[in-house]
Motif scaffolding. Sequence first.
Motif, PDB file in Angstrom:
ATOM      1  N   GLN A 100     -44.338 -82.388 -18.000  1.00 25.23           N
ATOM      2  CA  GLN A 100     -45.689 -82.912 -18.268  1.00 25.23           C
ATOM      3  C   GLN A 100     -45.857 -83.269 -19.743  1.00 25.23           C
ATOM      4  OE1 GLN A 100     -44.958 -80.184 -16.486  1.00 25.23           O
ATOM      5  NE2 GLN A 100     -46.422 -79.835 -14.840  1.00 25.23           N
ATOM      6  N   ASP A 155     -60.071 -77.350 -11.400  1.00 18.80           N
ATOM      7  CA  ASP A 155     -58.747 -76.705 -11.511  1.00 18.80           C
ATOM      8  C   ASP A 155     -57.781 -77.608 -12.273  1.00 18.80           C
ATOM      9  OD1 ASP A 155     -59.707 -74.587 -10.094  1.00 18.80           O
ATOM     10  OD2 ASP A 155     -58.789 -75.153  -8.183  1.00 18.80           O
ATOM     11  N   LEU A 156     -57.837 -78.883 -11.958  1.00 16.02           N
ATOM     12  CA  LEU A 156     -56.944 -79.844 -12.618  1.00 16.02           C
ATOM     13  C   LEU A 156     -57.230 -79.918 -14.122  1.00 16.02           C
ATOM     14  CD1 LEU A 156     -56.104 -83.291 -11.080  1.00 16.02           C
ATOM     15  CD2 LEU A 156     -56.647 -83.116 -13.479  1.00 16.02           C
ATOM     16  N   GLN A 198     -61.730 -78.680  -7.060  1.00 17.71           N
ATOM     17  CA  GLN A 198     -60.339 -79.128  -7.236  1.00 17.71           C
ATOM     18  C   GLN A 198     -60.166 -79.861  -8.565  1.00 17.71           C
ATOM     19  OE1 GLN A 198     -60.035 -81.494  -3.674  1.00 17.71           O
ATOM     20  NE2 GLN A 198     -59.170 -79.814  -2.477  1.00 17.71           N
ATOM     21  N   VAL A 199     -61.153 -80.666  -8.908  1.00 13.61           N
ATOM     22  CA  VAL A 199     -61.105 -81.391 -10.183  1.00 13.61           C
ATOM     23  C   VAL A 199     -61.144 -80.411 -11.355  1.00 13.61           C
ATOM     24  CG1 VAL A 199     -62.331 -83.049 -11.640  1.00 13.61           C
ATOM     25  CG2 VAL A 199     -62.107 -83.477  -9.188  1.00 13.61           C
ATOM     26  N   ALA A 238     -54.791 -78.713 -17.306  1.00  8.71           N
ATOM     27  CA  ALA A 238     -54.424 -79.631 -18.387  1.00  8.71           C
ATOM     28  C   ALA A 238     -54.822 -79.056 -19.739  1.00  8.71           C
ATOM     29  CB  ALA A 238     -55.094 -80.981 -18.161  1.00  8.71           C
ATOM     30  N   SER A 259     -56.504 -86.788 -17.424  1.00 12.04           N
ATOM     31  CA  SER A 259     -57.049 -85.855 -16.424  1.00 12.04           C
ATOM     32  C   SER A 259     -58.058 -86.557 -15.522  1.00 12.04           C
ATOM     33  CB  SER A 259     -57.709 -84.658 -17.125  1.00 12.04           C
ATOM     34  OG  SER A 259     -56.765 -83.972 -17.915  1.00 12.04           O
ATOM     35  N   ARG A 284     -56.012 -88.590 -13.070  1.00 12.43           N
ATOM     36  CA  ARG A 284     -55.390 -87.769 -12.026  1.00 12.43           C
ATOM     37  C   ARG A 284     -56.449 -87.257 -11.044  1.00 12.43           C
ATOM     38  NH1 ARG A 284     -52.099 -83.038 -13.684  1.00 12.43           N
ATOM     39  NH2 ARG A 284     -51.549 -83.088 -11.498  1.00 12.43           N
ATOM     40  N   ALA A 285     -57.587 -86.885 -11.583  1.00 20.28           N
ATOM     41  CA  ALA A 285     -58.669 -86.401 -10.711  1.00 20.28           C
ATOM     42  C   ALA A 285     -59.174 -87.511  -9.797  1.00 20.28           C
ATOM     43  CB  ALA A 285     -59.814 -85.865 -11.563  1.00 20.28           C
TER      44      ALA A 285
END
Lengths: 157, 278
Positions: B65, B32-33, B29-30, B37, B131, B134-135
Amino acid sequence: MNQPIDAAKSEPNTVPKLDPKRPQRSLEPGVAFAIVGAGATIATTLAIGFALASATAPPMVDPAGPLEESVAPLDADPRGPAASDQPLEQPAPRRYRTREDDEDDEDDDDDDDEDDHRHGRLIDRDVRGGASTHASERPTTKTASARRVPRLRTRSS
Amino acid sequence: MATFRAMSTEVTVLCPLESPASERRIASQVADLFQAAEARFSRFRTDSELSRLNARDGSFIASSQLTSALARAASYRRLTAGLFDVRVGGALTSCGYDRSFAPGALDRAEPPLEPPGRAIVDLGGMIKGHSVDRARLLLPACAALDAGGDMAVHGAGPDGWGWPVEIEDPRDPRRTLATLRLCDAGVATSAANRRTWTRAGASQHHLIDPRTERPSRSDLLQATVVADSTELAEVLAKAAFIGGSEVAASLMRRCGAAGVFVREAGDWFSVGDLEVLK
């Protein structure tokens, strides 16, 4: 077969009111005897149950020896008798910087911006992530002491 | 521990109290984030929104964003009195940093060019920090995320005593300068010892001083900053490195951050509330 209920004949579902003029009666002798008998039965049952539980419960004292011998004396070497001859390891000397040190610095020169500088000094304070804590707030048990703490290293990238 | 590559660096996700499968799922998931970005904010990808902004001719309709990132960048510029400025993309390009960095890839014989007249935005480090922040929302209670030295630690570490974070010695990357104990914090380090190249025989690096539009020259070899967020730590580390030791101390106090700074002379000092272990 269900019979229709005649609401007019049924008793009203109300709590009977006490008549303050009517003398209050004590318990009938037969009722009192029944209560005493029931209490004796419960007591007997509890006594039997307690005796059974005592017979099957694990011993409270270590059968390997008397209780006094299972507790090491306070002055005994925690590493055991084999290591008692060897000197205890001394922790590496560390300088501790305390809150009082900071206050002393501030007293020395309140207006000096250098107060916040710590020039290569070793500091051991209970401060994490910018929030000050006291030593007593540190966890007393290590929840994951068996796990290896991963190595993190900050650098320019 | 699970790793992946993004933003020209290796990203490591540490969830020591989770199962390996759970850690891998979180790392995915991280990843993908980070990739989303990078696709939006990379200066080197011609199809990124940032590249389209930099190549604009006239008005440009930005996503929420990008608008948010530019607004944050403007606030950081004010906070650091102009030492952090994302409009140094043109200066970076003119110095030779015009493609993804790799050792030796940017070395050239030609001298640096004059920076272009119009602003070219570079959001690289700031977006990497953002990032990470957010992660951090995806991480369990005890976790850490390291994006090439810019990192976030979540919780008090696997043993409850804080996460030990080593600071690399900029004079010898094999050595550790000091170790920090941190809980719930963002960390970032700026130094000119890694992302360097040569232009006409002169050494260049990626930390541009917006006042001169040339690689920064200050009395600091390295700036490590601890702040509430990794983005703020990244911004302050860069500004402190460019501004020098006096500015660094002032910035830390003003922003409620802490840091460890290495001077060119070789000594180092820390500012702010920080547990520093040798």
